[in-house]
Design an enzyme around this catalytic site. Structure first.
Site, PDB file in Angstrom:
ATOM      1  N   ARG A 182      21.064  13.602 -34.245  1.00 21.20           N
ATOM      2  CA  ARG A 182      20.761  12.711 -33.121  1.00 21.20           C
ATOM      3  C   ARG A 182      20.723  11.253 -33.553  1.00 21.20           C
ATOM      4  O   ARG A 182      21.299  10.387 -32.923  1.00 21.20           O
ATOM      5  CB  ARG A 182      19.408  13.075 -32.502  1.00 21.20           C
ATOM      6  CG  ARG A 182      19.439  14.363 -31.727  1.00 21.20           C
ATOM      7  CD  ARG A 182      18.071  14.853 -31.423  1.00 21.20           C
ATOM      8  NE  ARG A 182      17.344  15.150 -32.649  1.00 21.20           N
ATOM      9  CZ  ARG A 182      16.269  15.902 -32.724  1.00 21.20           C
ATOM     10  NH1 ARG A 182      15.759  16.416 -31.633  1.00 21.20           N
ATOM     11  NH2 ARG A 182      15.677  16.133 -33.866  1.00 21.20           N
TER      12      ARG A 182
ATOM     13  N   SER B 223      13.327  19.626 -28.433  1.00 24.94           N
ATOM     14  CA  SER B 223      12.510  20.672 -27.793  1.00 24.94           C
ATOM     15  C   SER B 223      11.039  20.253 -27.785  1.00 24.94           C
ATOM     16  O   SER B 223      10.331  20.473 -26.797  1.00 24.94           O
ATOM     17  CB  SER B 223      12.644  21.993 -28.545  1.00 24.94           C
ATOM     18  OG  SER B 223      13.974  22.412 -28.583  1.00 24.94           O
TER      19      SER B 223
ATOM     20  N   HIS C  38      21.207  21.104 -27.458  1.00 21.34           N
ATOM     21  CA  HIS C  38      21.657  22.271 -28.223  1.00 21.34           C
ATOM     22  C   HIS C  38      22.953  22.825 -27.626  1.00 21.34           C
ATOM     23  O   HIS C  38      23.909  23.121 -28.340  1.00 21.34           O
ATOM     24  CB  HIS C  38      20.605  23.394 -28.168  1.00 21.34           C
ATOM     25  CG  HIS C  38      19.355  23.117 -28.933  1.00 21.34           C
ATOM     26  ND1 HIS C  38      18.096  23.204 -28.377  1.00 21.34           N
ATOM     27  CD2 HIS C  38      19.153  22.768 -30.237  1.00 21.34           C
ATOM     28  CE1 HIS C  38      17.178  22.937 -29.289  1.00 21.34           C
ATOM     29  NE2 HIS C  38      17.790  22.653 -30.430  1.00 21.34           N
TER      30      HIS C  38
ATOM     31  N   LYS D 184       6.232  25.239 -37.508  1.00 22.28           N
ATOM     32  CA  LYS D 184       6.141  24.978 -36.060  1.00 22.28           C
ATOM     33  C   LYS D 184       5.589  26.203 -35.336  1.00 22.28           C
ATOM     34  O   LYS D 184       6.059  27.316 -35.549  1.00 22.28           O
ATOM     35  CB  LYS D 184       7.527  24.655 -35.491  1.00 22.28           C
ATOM     36  CG  LYS D 184       8.127  23.353 -35.970  1.00 22.28           C
ATOM     37  CD  LYS D 184       9.464  23.101 -35.275  1.00 22.28           C
ATOM     38  CE  LYS D 184      10.158  21.864 -35.829  1.00 22.28           C
ATOM     39  NZ  LYS D 184      11.517  21.706 -35.280  1.00 22.28           N
TER      40      LYS D 184
HETATM   41  O1  PNS Z   1      15.397  23.478 -34.947  1.00 23.87           O
HETATM   42  P1  PNS Z   1      14.771  23.135 -36.264  1.00 23.87           P
HETATM   43  O2  PNS Z   1      13.310  23.555 -36.292  1.00 23.87           O
HETATM   44  O3  PNS Z   1      14.968  21.695 -36.651  1.00 23.87           O
HETATM   45  O4  PNS Z   1      15.535  24.030 -37.374  1.00 23.87           O
HETATM   46  C1  PNS Z   1      15.204  23.941 -38.745  1.00 23.87           C
HETATM   47  C2  PNS Z   1      15.728  25.198 -39.448  1.00 23.87           C
HETATM   48  C3  PNS Z   1      15.061  26.432 -38.841  1.00 23.87           C
HETATM   49  C4  PNS Z   1      17.229  25.294 -39.265  1.00 23.87           C
HETATM   50  C5  PNS Z   1      15.383  25.065 -40.970  1.00 23.87           C
HETATM   51  O5  PNS Z   1      13.995  24.935 -41.105  1.00 23.87           O
HETATM   52  C6  PNS Z   1      15.875  26.264 -41.766  1.00 23.87           C
HETATM   53  O6  PNS Z   1      17.030  26.332 -42.129  1.00 23.87           O
HETATM   54  N1  PNS Z   1      14.976  27.254 -41.999  1.00 23.87           N
HETATM   55  C7  PNS Z   1      15.317  28.490 -42.685  1.00 23.87           C
HETATM   56  C8  PNS Z   1      14.598  28.616 -44.026  1.00 23.87           C
HETATM   57  C9  PNS Z   1      15.378  27.908 -45.127  1.00 23.87           C
HETATM   58  O7  PNS Z   1      16.519  28.245 -45.420  1.00 23.87           O
HETATM   59  N2  PNS Z   1      14.727  26.900 -45.733  1.00 23.87           N
HETATM   60  C10 PNS Z   1      15.309  26.097 -46.763  1.00 23.87           C
HETATM   61  C11 PNS Z   1      16.109  24.927 -46.202  1.00 23.87           C
HETATM   62  S1  PNS Z   1      16.901  24.003 -47.462  1.00 23.87           S
END
Ligand code: PNS
Length: 159
Positions: free
Chosen positions: A90, A127, A17, A41
Site C-alpha cells: 500500500r 482490515s 485484497h 493479531k
Molecule cells: O494480512 P497480514 O496479517 O499482514 O499477513 C501477514 C502474514 C500472515 C502473511 C505473515 O505474518 C506470515 O507470513 N505468517 C506466517 C508465518 C511465517 O511464515 N512467519 C515468518 C515470516 S518471515
C-alpha cells in the site's frame, strides 16, 4: 504450471485484497489464497469464516482456490509446489516489514516474493482500520464486498 500464493490474515477480506487477488489471477495459472494464523493479531472472524468470505468473493475467478495454514509460509509453499508469494503493497510503511519477510523467506527456501502496488484508491485500506471504523458506527460499506460488509455488521452487533 505457474502457481502463486497470496497469504494474509484476511480478517476480514477487503476490496483491496480482492483487487490484488484478481490481478494475481491474471498472471498465474493458479492462485492460492492462504489464510494464515497471525499470532500477534486477535481475530474477529474464525479462519473458517474468513475462508467462506473469500470463497464467496472470488467465485468469479476460476483459477483461485482458498486454503488455510498454521505454520511457516515457506513450508506451505514447499508442500504445495508454489513458486511465488504475491503481496500487495500500500505505502512505503508496508515496505520495511514486507521486505524483511521476503528476504527471510527467500533465504529459508529460495521462494520468491513479488510485490504488487495497490490501486491508489485502496492505499489507506486495511482490515484493522475497517474494523475500528465500523466498531464506532462509521460507514465502511464502500470498502468491502457486500457479503463481507453484511457479516461484519452482524458480527459487531453480536458484541
Ligand atoms: O494480512 P497480514 O496479517 O499482514 O499477513 C501477514 C502474514 C500472515 C502473511 C505473515 O505474518 C506470515 O507470513 N505468517 C506466517 C508465518 C511465517 O511464515 N512467519 C515468518 C515470516 S518471515
Amino acid at each position: 504450471m505457474t502457481r502463486s500464493v497470496c497469504p494474509g490474515s484476511y480478517d476480514p477480506p477487503t476490496n483491496g485484497h480482492l483487487d490484488i487477488l484478481e490481478r494475481a489471477a491474471g498472471l498465474f495459472d493458479e492462485v492460492v489464497v492462504a489464510v494464515l494464523i497471525n499470532k500477534s493479531k486477535r481475530g474477529l472472524f474464525t479462519v473458517d469464516e474468513r475462508m467462506e468470505m473469500l470463497t464467496d468473493t472470488t467465485s468469479h475467478l476460476s483459477n483461485v482456490r482458498i486454503d488455510s495454514w498454521h505454520g511457516l509460509l515457506v513450508d506451505y509453499c514447499r508442500h504445495n509446489d508454489i513458486q511465488a508469494i504475491v503481496k500487495g503493497l500500500r505505502a512505503i510503511s508496508d515496505f520495511d516489514y514486507e521486505l524483511q519477510m521476503a528476504q527471510m523467506n527467500q533465504q529459508l527456501t529460495g521462494v520468491e516474493t513479488l510485490f504488487m502496488p495497490t490501486k491508489p484508491e485502496n492505499s489507506f485500506l486495511s482490515s484493522s482500520l475497517v474494523k475500528e471504523v465500523a466498531t464506532y458506527g462509521g460507514d465502511v460499506s464502500h470498502l468491502l464486498p457486500g457479503v463481507v460488509h453484511r457479516r461484519l455488521v452482524a458480527r459487531l452487533a453480536e458484541s
